[in-house]
Design an enzyme around this catalytic site. Structure first.
Site, PDB file in Angstrom:
ATOM      1  N   GLU A 172      -1.618  -1.692  10.425  1.00 44.27           N
ATOM      2  CA  GLU A 172      -2.935  -0.852  10.555  1.00 44.27           C
ATOM      3  C   GLU A 172      -3.808  -1.859   9.662  1.00 44.27           C
ATOM      4  O   GLU A 172      -3.415  -2.281   8.508  1.00 44.27           O
ATOM      5  CB  GLU A 172      -2.813   0.422  10.077  1.00 44.27           C
ATOM      6  CG  GLU A 172      -2.001   1.244  11.044  1.00 44.27           C
ATOM      7  CD  GLU A 172      -1.806   2.775  10.526  1.00 44.27           C
ATOM      8  OE1 GLU A 172      -2.345   3.241   9.355  1.00 44.27           O
ATOM      9  OE2 GLU A 172      -1.138   3.495  11.270  1.00 44.27           O
ATOM     10  N   ASP A 231       7.241   3.368  -9.589  1.00 46.19           N
ATOM     11  CA  ASP A 231       6.432   4.445  -8.899  1.00 46.19           C
ATOM     12  C   ASP A 231       6.408   5.766  -9.476  1.00 46.19           C
ATOM     13  O   ASP A 231       7.272   6.333  -9.669  1.00 46.19           O
ATOM     14  CB  ASP A 231       6.615   4.602  -7.383  1.00 46.19           C
ATOM     15  CG  ASP A 231       5.648   5.185  -6.555  1.00 46.19           C
ATOM     16  OD1 ASP A 231       4.811   5.912  -7.263  1.00 46.19           O
ATOM     17  OD2 ASP A 231       5.768   4.975  -5.301  1.00 46.19           O
ATOM     18  N   ASN A 273       6.630  -2.187   8.758  1.00 47.98           N
ATOM     19  CA  ASN A 273       7.373  -1.047   9.334  1.00 47.98           C
ATOM     20  C   ASN A 273       6.510  -0.398  10.205  1.00 47.98           C
ATOM     21  O   ASN A 273       5.579  -0.536  10.550  1.00 47.98           O
ATOM     22  CB  ASN A 273       7.491  -0.244   7.826  1.00 47.98           C
ATOM     23  CG  ASN A 273       8.794  -0.686   7.075  1.00 47.98           C
ATOM     24  OD1 ASN A 273       9.699  -1.135   7.643  1.00 47.98           O
ATOM     25  ND2 ASN A 273       8.657  -0.387   5.935  1.00 47.98           N
ATOM     26  N   LYS A 311       7.771   1.369   1.163  1.00 50.47           N
ATOM     27  CA  LYS A 311       8.401   0.479   0.104  1.00 50.47           C
ATOM     28  C   LYS A 311       9.768   1.027  -0.375  1.00 50.47           C
ATOM     29  O   LYS A 311      10.436   0.169  -0.554  1.00 50.47           O
ATOM     30  CB  LYS A 311       7.453   0.580  -1.065  1.00 50.47           C
ATOM     31  CG  LYS A 311       6.100  -0.202  -0.603  1.00 50.47           C
ATOM     32  CD  LYS A 311       5.111  -0.296  -2.015  1.00 50.47           C
ATOM     33  CE  LYS A 311       4.842   1.222  -2.525  1.00 50.47           C
ATOM     34  NZ  LYS A 311       3.909   1.836  -1.678  1.00 50.47           N
ATOM     35  N   LYS A 318       0.885  -1.197   0.134  1.00 52.59           N
ATOM     36  CA  LYS A 318       0.105   0.081   0.068  1.00 52.59           C
ATOM     37  C   LYS A 318       0.779   1.250   0.251  1.00 52.59           C
ATOM     38  O   LYS A 318       2.093   1.305   0.318  1.00 52.59           O
ATOM     39  CB  LYS A 318      -1.051   0.001   1.397  1.00 52.59           C
ATOM     40  CG  LYS A 318      -1.864   1.037   1.294  1.00 52.59           C
ATOM     41  CD  LYS A 318      -2.992   0.741   2.414  1.00 52.59           C
ATOM     42  CE  LYS A 318      -4.120   1.812   2.445  1.00 52.59           C
ATOM     43  NZ  LYS A 318      -3.332   3.254   2.519  1.00 52.59           N
ATOM     44  N   GLY A 319       0.431   2.180  -0.608  1.00 52.87           N
ATOM     45  CA  GLY A 319       1.230   3.521  -0.550  1.00 52.87           C
ATOM     46  C   GLY A 319       1.320   4.165   0.735  1.00 52.87           C
ATOM     47  O   GLY A 319       0.595   3.846   1.728  1.00 52.87           O
ATOM     48  N   GLY A 320       2.631   4.552   1.198  1.00 57.23           N
ATOM     49  CA  GLY A 320       2.784   5.272   2.433  1.00 57.23           C
ATOM     50  C   GLY A 320       3.263   4.454   3.514  1.00 57.23           C
ATOM     51  O   GLY A 320       3.352   4.709   4.564  1.00 57.23           O
TER      52      GLY A 320
END
EC number: 3.6.-.-
Length: 379
Positions: free
Chosen positions: A246, A75, A273, A51, A46-48
């Site tokens: 999350e 990206d 992370n 990666k 997922k973004g953020g």
């Protein structure tokens, strides 16, 4: 995440299929870094979720063991330049302080400059774009095909892909299927209309153009098959999933792993992370501090330390709440994947990871085993 979704993860992507025994589920990336047969390592999620930091760190570690390493960003955000504080382009550029680690940032948006670009002045050439565009996403697939073919011809020991968020990455990995479907459709049309095409060739006196057209089709078909074979060879290609503890990130990681399973793409490493680890708490009891304060007669000192204790309690509440929340998802990650994946938990750091020194430090932590820090209330 439902139980059905959890149970649908195929064992075909487990460590067993890549030659690892049940006792080797280390919580680090040592086996990934030491696997010298790998040519392509995709890093996605997922973004953020980190990666780029993870892919840069993997590339740094590989540069210590491989003859030549390319870090390739697909990206559109191209965070690799920011990570290394160095400008990169669509050509391989040597990263400062290295003699064997290169980086390039490419635009995977569709361009007309693909291997299927046709001369629109010719009559039959106008038919092909219409046929191709009847398949949604075929233009992007053509671009991916040309990209992966050029990458396949690069002479690097290993290439690390810093990919775009999950949806874009899945389209990249799915392009061989889409392209083969579209090309198969065109080949079938050719077979059905073979007699008509022969008449057209004689009528237009353009036999070479027709033959060249289908030569391109056959070439792209063979190229797609070759790239797909590379994708599905666990000795050559693997995928590293990156997430944070999350809900949305864990859910998207599960979706990504399921899609990789369907495409028979090896995946046996998960990097988590921004994990809040237990602190080495000082031997201090706040209640004892309060009792001691009550014996102090100086009101100014009492007020100061009462305020300090209050703020400490607030920080402790935030810390414990965060640990409990993360533990909920870390428990899910552990239950879902610990039997089949190397799960590497990386700590929440006080500074952002930018610059070679910080990336190098982070890369070293990827090789250090760490238990998944489940808060005791969640055991």
């Amino acid at each position: 995440m439902s139980e059905d979704e959890s149970n649908s993860v195929s064992c075909s992507l487990s460590l067993e299929s890549d030659g690892y025994s049940d006792e080797e589920y280390d919580t680090n990336l040592n086996k990934l870094i030491e696997n010298e047969s790998l040519n392509w390592i995709f890093v996605g999620g997922k973004g953020g979720v980190g990666k780029t930091t993870t892919s840069c760190s993997i590339a740094v570690q590989l540069s210590k063991r491989r003859e030549s390493v390319l870090l390739l960003s697909t990206d559109p955000a191209h965070n690799t330049s920011d990570a290394f504080n160095q400008k990169f382009t669509n050509q391989p550029t040597l990263i400062n302080s290295f003699d064997n680690l290169y980086c390039m940032e490419i635009d995977t948006n569709y361009s007309e400059n693909t291997a299927f670009k046709l001369n629109k002045k010719e009559m039959f050439d106008n038919i092909l774009p219409e046929l191709l565009h009847s398949f949604p996403g075929i233009d992007e697939a053509l671009c991916f095909a040309e990209l992966m073919q050029s990458i396949k011809n690069m002479k690097y020991s290993v290439i690390v892909f810093d990919t775009a968020p999950t949806g874009h990455t899945l389209r990249l990995l799915a392009f061989p299927d889409l392209l083969k479907k579209a090309l198969g459709y065109l080949i079938n049309i050719r077979e059905k209309l073979k007699g008509t095409l022969n008449v057209l060739k004689n009528f237009t006196n353009n036999e070479m153009e027709f033959d060249s057209l289908y030569e391109k089709i056959n070439h792209l078909n063979a190229m797609s098959s070759s790239i797909q074979a590379n994708f599905q060879n666990p000795m050559k290609t693997t995928f590293v999933c990156v997430c944070i503890p999350e809900f949305l990130s864990v859910y998207e990681t599960e979706r990504l792993i399921q899609e990789l399973t369907k495409k028979n793409i090896s995946c046996y490493n998960i990097v988590v992370n921004q994990v809040v680890f237990p602190l080495d708490s000082p031997n201090v009891n706040l209640e004892n501090c309060k009792n001691l304060l009550s014996q102090i007669k100086n009101e100014q000192i009492q007020s100061y330390f009462n305020d300090l204790i209050s703020k400490t309690e607030e920080l402790e509440d935030v810390y414990i709440s965060r640990r409990k929340l993360q533990s909920k998802y870390l428990t899910q990650i552990k239950n879902l994947y610990s039997n089949d994946f190397h799960i590497v938990c990386m700590p929440q750091l006080k500074n952002e990871i930018r610059g070679l020194n910080n990336i190098s430090s982070f890369s070293e932590m990827l090789l250090q085993s760490k238990d998944i820090p489940i808060y005791k209330d969640n055991l």
